[in-house]
Enzyme design. Structure first.
Site, PDB file in Angstrom:
ATOM      1  CE  LYS A 110      -5.560   1.951   8.363  1.00  0.00           C
ATOM      2  NZ  LYS A 110      -5.161   3.003   7.387  1.00  0.00           N
ATOM      3  N   GLY A 128       3.362  -0.373   9.391  1.00  0.00           N
ATOM      4  CA  GLY A 128       3.794   0.957   9.026  1.00  0.00           C
ATOM      5  C   GLY A 128       5.269   1.178   9.228  1.00  0.00           C
ATOM      6  CB  SER A 129       7.049   3.740  11.232  1.00  0.00           C
ATOM      7  OG  SER A 129       6.554   3.410  12.523  1.00  0.00           O
ATOM      8  N   GLY A 134       1.283   0.577  15.412  1.00  0.00           N
ATOM      9  CA  GLY A 134       2.112   0.057  16.489  1.00  0.00           C
ATOM     10  C   GLY A 134       2.457  -1.414  16.397  1.00  0.00           C
ATOM     11  CB  THR A 156      -4.026   8.318   3.158  1.00  0.00           C
ATOM     12  OG1 THR A 156      -3.112   7.612   4.014  1.00  0.00           O
ATOM     13  CG2 THR A 156      -4.456   9.578   3.891  1.00  0.00           C
ATOM     14  CD  GLU A 200      -2.158   1.301   2.961  1.00  0.00           C
ATOM     15  OE1 GLU A 200      -2.279   2.407   3.506  1.00  0.00           O
ATOM     16  OE2 GLU A 200      -2.455   0.225   3.526  1.00  0.00           O
TER      17      GLU A 200
END
Length: 228
Positions: free
Chosen positions: A143, A193-194, A173, A83, A54
């Site tokens: 989600k 994510g990160s 997280g 987004t 994504e």
């Protein structure tokens, strides 16, 4: 065991999403990636075992990155956008070669637009009311966002009323070593994510992070199977 509940509308998920999610139940989110580096990072993520990638639309030139990933990766990779906040952007994503629409919210107009365009859609939901409204519009998965606020207790409560055929994906997280409680509570997979990708990191870091998540998933599933 409780009997399986019926949804308010027939659940007919996108075939490409079903196949890609079955191959790997984690979604790689590459927020902030640039078009010139998208193909190389995408290849590293795919080779680690991921099948859904994504590109959030608040990344630099995201449609170019989506097009680059689609041109580079095999057909069994599902490439999409995150987004996505409007129906117009749904059309833009499809034109770029995207096949998946992910949102931080549960705007039913965006969900319906995605489904009318033949795309998979995984909207963000934070309540059962949003979850069932999204499913009624044809959402392929849910989600759970932000996962930091929707812990395993919430997942367990939702799973008591949301059929197991519907993927629940906590996002936020998630790390290779903390997936166990959510999986045990009924989560189907995760959005990453990160902990997987940060803007500016090199391909070696992306590859190492992707492999760590694949290993973490396997170990978590193995440990839960041993406890069963």
């Amino acid at each position: 065991m409780q009997p399986e509940l019926n949804l308010p509308a027939p659940y007919t998920p996108h075939a490409g999403f079903v196949a890609a999610f079955a191959a790997c139940r984690m979604v790689a989110i590459v927020r902030g990636i640039k078009p010139a580096e998208a193909a190389e990072h995408g290849r590293a993520i795919y080779e680690a075992g991921f099948r859904i990638i994504e590109v959030p639309l608040n990344s630099p030139s995201p449609l170019e990155s989506i097009a680059a990933l689609r041109a580079t990766l095999p057909a069994d990779a599902l490439i999409g956008a995150g987004t996505v906040l409007s129906t117009e952007r749904v059309r833009d994503v499809k034109a770029a070669g995207g096949e998946l629409i992910v949102m931080p919210h549960a705007d039913t107009e965006v969900i319906l637009a995605a489904k009318l365009q033949g795309l998979a859609c995984v909207p963000g939901v934070a309540t059962p009311t949003e979850a069932f409204a999204a499913l009624k519009c044809g959402a392929d998965g849910l989600k759970m966002f932000p996962a930091e606020q929707l812990g395993p207790e919430v997942t367990k409560a939702w799973r008591a009323v949301i059929p197991t055929v519907v993927p629940l994906l906590p996002v936020g997280g998630v790390k290779p070593d903390n997936m166990g409680p959510q999986l045990a509570a009924g989560a189907s997979g995760f959005g990453l994510g990160s902990a997987l990708y940060k803007p500016g990191q090199d391909v070696a870091a992306t590859r190492a992070n992707a492999l760590a998540f694949i290993a973490g998933w396997s170990e978590t599933v193995r440990a839960q199977g041993a406890k069963a």
